[in-house]
Design a protein around this motif. Structure first.
Motif, PDB file in Angstrom:
ATOM      1  N   LEU A  57       6.843  10.281   6.753  1.00  0.00           N
ATOM      2  CA  LEU A  57       5.820  10.019   7.771  1.00  0.00           C
ATOM      3  C   LEU A  57       6.132   8.714   8.487  1.00  0.00           C
ATOM      4  CD1 LEU A  57       2.313  10.608   6.074  1.00  0.00           C
ATOM      5  CD2 LEU A  57       3.546  12.161   7.596  1.00  0.00           C
ATOM      6  N   SER A  58       5.812   8.682   9.781  1.00  0.00           N
ATOM      7  CA  SER A  58       5.670   7.412  10.487  1.00  0.00           C
ATOM      8  C   SER A  58       4.181   7.108  10.578  1.00  0.00           C
ATOM      9  CB  SER A  58       6.261   7.490  11.888  1.00  0.00           C
ATOM     10  OG  SER A  58       5.492   8.348  12.707  1.00  0.00           O
ATOM     11  N   CYS A  59       3.868   5.846  10.755  1.00  0.00           N
ATOM     12  CA  CYS A  59       2.466   5.464  10.750  1.00  0.00           C
ATOM     13  C   CYS A  59       2.227   4.321  11.733  1.00  0.00           C
ATOM     14  CB  CYS A  59       2.080   5.046   9.338  1.00  0.00           C
ATOM     15  SG  CYS A  59       0.354   4.713   9.215  1.00  0.00           S
ATOM     16  N   ARG A 109       1.371   9.441  -1.630  1.00  0.00           N
ATOM     17  CA  ARG A 109       1.949   9.696  -2.946  1.00  0.00           C
ATOM     18  C   ARG A 109       1.456  11.038  -3.494  1.00  0.00           C
ATOM     19  NH1 ARG A 109       1.450   4.152  -2.884  1.00  0.00           N
ATOM     20  NH2 ARG A 109      -0.676   4.141  -3.692  1.00  0.00           N
ATOM     21  N   VAL A 130      -8.677  -3.022   6.850  1.00  0.00           N
ATOM     22  CA  VAL A 130      -7.313  -2.535   7.108  1.00  0.00           C
ATOM     23  C   VAL A 130      -6.614  -2.238   5.790  1.00  0.00           C
ATOM     24  CG1 VAL A 130      -5.097  -3.060   8.196  1.00  0.00           C
ATOM     25  CG2 VAL A 130      -7.220  -3.830   9.274  1.00  0.00           C
ATOM     26  N   SER A 131      -6.796  -3.128   4.817  1.00  0.00           N
ATOM     27  CA  SER A 131      -6.172  -2.913   3.507  1.00  0.00           C
ATOM     28  C   SER A 131      -6.695  -1.642   2.845  1.00  0.00           C
ATOM     29  CB  SER A 131      -6.451  -4.098   2.581  1.00  0.00           C
ATOM     30  OG  SER A 131      -5.629  -5.183   2.922  1.00  0.00           O
ATOM     31  N   VAL A 175      12.125   2.893   1.752  1.00  0.00           N
ATOM     32  CA  VAL A 175      12.615   3.084   3.114  1.00  0.00           C
ATOM     33  C   VAL A 175      11.998   2.063   4.055  1.00  0.00           C
ATOM     34  CG1 VAL A 175      12.766   4.675   5.041  1.00  0.00           C
ATOM     35  CG2 VAL A 175      13.023   5.521   2.711  1.00  0.00           C
ATOM     36  N   GLU A 222       6.845  10.236   1.944  1.00  0.00           N
ATOM     37  CA  GLU A 222       7.093   8.803   1.989  1.00  0.00           C
ATOM     38  C   GLU A 222       6.787   8.255   3.379  1.00  0.00           C
ATOM     39  OE1 GLU A 222      10.594   5.619   0.709  1.00  0.00           O
ATOM     40  OE2 GLU A 222      10.877   7.771   0.435  1.00  0.00           O
ATOM     41  N   VAL A 223       6.056   7.142   3.430  1.00  0.00           N
ATOM     42  CA  VAL A 223       5.840   6.453   4.704  1.00  0.00           C
ATOM     43  C   VAL A 223       7.111   5.671   4.999  1.00  0.00           C
ATOM     44  CG1 VAL A 223       4.424   4.845   6.013  1.00  0.00           C
ATOM     45  CG2 VAL A 223       3.368   6.282   4.251  1.00  0.00           C
ATOM     46  N   ALA A 224       7.855   6.112   6.023  1.00  0.00           N
ATOM     47  CA  ALA A 224       9.208   5.589   6.240  1.00  0.00           C
ATOM     48  C   ALA A 224       9.260   4.504   7.294  1.00  0.00           C
ATOM     49  CB  ALA A 224      10.139   6.730   6.643  1.00  0.00           C
ATOM     50  N   ALA A 241      -5.069   1.286   4.509  1.00  0.00           N
ATOM     51  CA  ALA A 241      -3.648   1.381   4.141  1.00  0.00           C
ATOM     52  C   ALA A 241      -3.495   1.880   2.713  1.00  0.00           C
ATOM     53  CB  ALA A 241      -2.961   0.031   4.332  1.00  0.00           C
ATOM     54  N   GLU A 242      -4.365   1.395   1.814  1.00  0.00           N
ATOM     55  CA  GLU A 242      -4.261   1.844   0.420  1.00  0.00           C
ATOM     56  C   GLU A 242      -4.618   3.322   0.285  1.00  0.00           C
ATOM     57  OE1 GLU A 242      -6.625  -1.072  -1.590  1.00  0.00           O
ATOM     58  OE2 GLU A 242      -5.109  -2.613  -1.197  1.00  0.00           O
ATOM     59  N   ALA A 244       0.826  -1.210   0.000  1.00  0.00           N
ATOM     60  CA  ALA A 244       0.000   0.000   0.000  1.00  0.00           C
ATOM     61  C   ALA A 244       0.861   1.262   0.000  1.00  0.00           C
ATOM     62  CB  ALA A 244      -0.933   0.005   1.213  1.00  0.00           C
ATOM     63  N   LEU A 281      -4.223   5.519   2.588  1.00  0.00           N
ATOM     64  CA  LEU A 281      -3.098   6.228   3.204  1.00  0.00           C
ATOM     65  C   LEU A 281      -1.919   6.306   2.220  1.00  0.00           C
ATOM     66  CD1 LEU A 281      -2.156   5.643   6.926  1.00  0.00           C
ATOM     67  CD2 LEU A 281      -0.405   6.163   5.221  1.00  0.00           C
ATOM     68  N   GLY A 282      -1.628   5.180   1.577  1.00  0.00           N
ATOM     69  CA  GLY A 282      -0.530   5.179   0.609  1.00  0.00           C
ATOM     70  C   GLY A 282      -0.796   6.111  -0.561  1.00  0.00           C
TER      71      GLY A 282
END
Lengths: 358, 358
Positions: free
Chosen positions: B113-115, B140, B128-129, A55, B145-147, B132-133, A50, B135-136
């Motif tokens: 970002l941290s998540c 973008r 959940v998917s 990173v 970037e979710v790091a 997450a999608e 996702a 969020l992703g």
């Protein structure tokens, strides 16, 4: 949920919490938060696709980033431990030390923390204050500043008193490059002290168990110990704090990511008698019980003795010892040599023996 | 909890959620998470003394830090919105845009970002998917970037499906210094577009209300709009995204922190007819309703027209307009000039009209 069902059912990790892989699950189970195989599958199958990005794929405790010409470590953890206060610590201590230690495992000294609270309507403000004060004291002890925060409130029955999330940032010193990919056969495996203490401390209060002596959590910030080790040589290969999933999960993650085999001498793994007794009663394996103030280090053989000597000069490393080594055999697998001369495979746990341990 | 009780009880902010100040409270109420006076008291009386430190005292949306010789913005938010999916967005979109926008209000373009997820046992993995999608995709779109991430699971009945925390870091450009303390009499107050949209969108699905037309959340990342404004001049005085507590809370925070008076021309505040109608039905004041893709800017008078023109060239600023100005009178207070020639005080809300809006 009946946690005693999980605890006493079996010593076989495959029977804990949930035996089925993610692909056969349609709903979240407790083991998805356990730091074992189900957690790894959730990241691999749900979050990583996702989010994309290179990173996150580093799969360490903290992300290592470049920003404005400096190297930063960046990490986050949410804390849902029950109870909020336990012998040796509280959710506030965990919220600081958990994130500070994730950064330390990159060699970074934590500089700043963010702190997000999710409070349940009706929780006592005195409880919130006690958590905040513990968090503040732990931050001062670790030399990290709480820089920014947020608070949300959910209706009674939709939370559990206090949940805390922290994220932290810190600078990675020049010359330090801690990654499982750097591990090679011949590396020496060092653990900084006794294992299994945090998990047993939580269980003792949660289940109202008595083990003769009170067992206090080992919750502590490891930044100073890591500095002491890096002062010997910046050329350590990888550090990991064995929290959820215990030492077994940490070793398995490193073996898998490095493609090497890890051999542990079971007799050398320091398990305090009180922890061993409690684990026997509860049907737990100390190798899988969470720690919150310990680290495992993979160190080039030529530096191992000097690093070990330095660790023992630090209050958090007095009981540090060599517990094993890295081999070319059985790549990706962790094997323990037992006291009787046999060997056993130390698997990655599927879920978590002890839910909500941090 | 009956939310309609809160909503229809009164237009008087003092009657919302909880009228008593923190000093008279012994337990957490919904209003402590509302972004109003109770939230401010919680920070002032509980968190700030516990944490100490000068950085938290800046009281902006993001902390402004120095680390390794670079200037960083660092911010966190937890997201507990109900429902998880709503017209125009989801908790995943909010989790990205909320933190990205806090950084943007410091002039920083979010980099990483941290998540952290707190999942409730039993929630569907498909849910959940989807989060997450979303969020992703939002990450973008915002160029962040979710790091690093973390997932915890709590037992069924101790969560609410999915809670998300994000923290973000970004670089603050040279020459940019956005702080309420820089606001001076004569500054012009600009809003980037229509207000009240996010809160009404959430309410329309939560309460099953129909307002003739579907109202979609304005949830969006404001980094690009801020870049457009800073390209005109880095000398903007302060930016704020009016989320919880709405435009009223944002203006009050700036008035209080700057020690100046703020005058708003009520007729100039852009409220879409659908939002006005919904607010009339629900007994809400649009000035207090949360936004998630709008900003308010305090700009030196000599730059105001050029900044406004630039904002209108950006898709998120086409309806930007001047709504008021900063005065020497009534320091710390926000006053609205009504369409009938009168004036009214726009108070800081006590709690939140609409709990769990983000």
């Amino acid at each position: 949920m009946s946690e005693t069902t999980d605890l006493t059912a079996s010593l076989d990790p495959a029977a804990w919490t949930c035996p089925a892989p993610l692909s056969e699950q349609s709903r979240v189970v407790m083991g998805h938060g356990g730091g074992g195989m189900l957690s790894a599958e959730l990241v691999r199958d749900v979050f990583a696709p996702a989010y994309g990005g290179a990173v996150l794929a580093q799969a360490g405790d903290a992300a290592q980033l470049a920003l404005g010409g400096v190297r930063l470590a960046f990490s986050t953890d949410s804390f849902v431990v029950r109870p909020l206060f336990f012998p040796g610590g509280s959710i506030g201590d965990l919220a600081v030390n958990g994130t500070v230690n994730d950064l330390a495992m990159s060699g970074a000294r934590a500089a700043y923390l963010s702190c997000g609270f999710i409070l349940e309507e009706g929780v006592g403000l005195e409880t919130v204050s006690r958590v905040a004060e513990a968090l503040g004291a732990a931050a001062r002890a670790a030399g990290v500043e709480v820089a920014t925060g947020d608070t949300k409130v959910v209706e009674a029955g939709h939370g559990d008193g206090v949940y805390v999330n922290t994220a932290g940032i810190g600078l990675i010193p020049a010359g330090v490059d801690l990654r499982p990919q750097r591990v090679v056969p011949g590396d020496v495996v060092i653990v900084s002290g006794a294992i299994g203490v945090h998990g047993v401390a939580i269980m003792s209060v949660r289940e109202g168990l008595e083990f003769g002596v009170e067992i206090e959590s080992d919750c502590a910030a490891l930044g100073g110990l890591v500095d002491t080790m890096l002062a010997v040589t910046p050329d350590l290969h990888v550090l990991r704090d064995p929290t959820r999933g215990g030492l077994a999960a940490a070793l398995n993650e490193i073996a898998a990511a490095s493609g090497t085999g890890v051999v542990i001498r079971e007799r050398e793994v320091p398990v305090p008698p009180a922890v061993a007794n409690a684990c026997a009663v509860l049907g737990l394996d100390p190798m899988y019980v969470a720690n919150e103030g310990k680290l495992v280090a993979f160190v080039p053989r030529e530096h191992a003795d000097a690093v070990l000597d330095a660790m023992r000069t630090h209050p958090l490393g007095t009981e540090a010892r060599i517990i094993g080594e890295v081999v070319e055999d059985h790549p990706g697998m962790v094997v323990a040599r037992t006291g009787l001369g046999g060997t056993r495979v130390v698997d990655l746990p599927v879920g978590e023996q002890l839910p909500r341990i941090c």
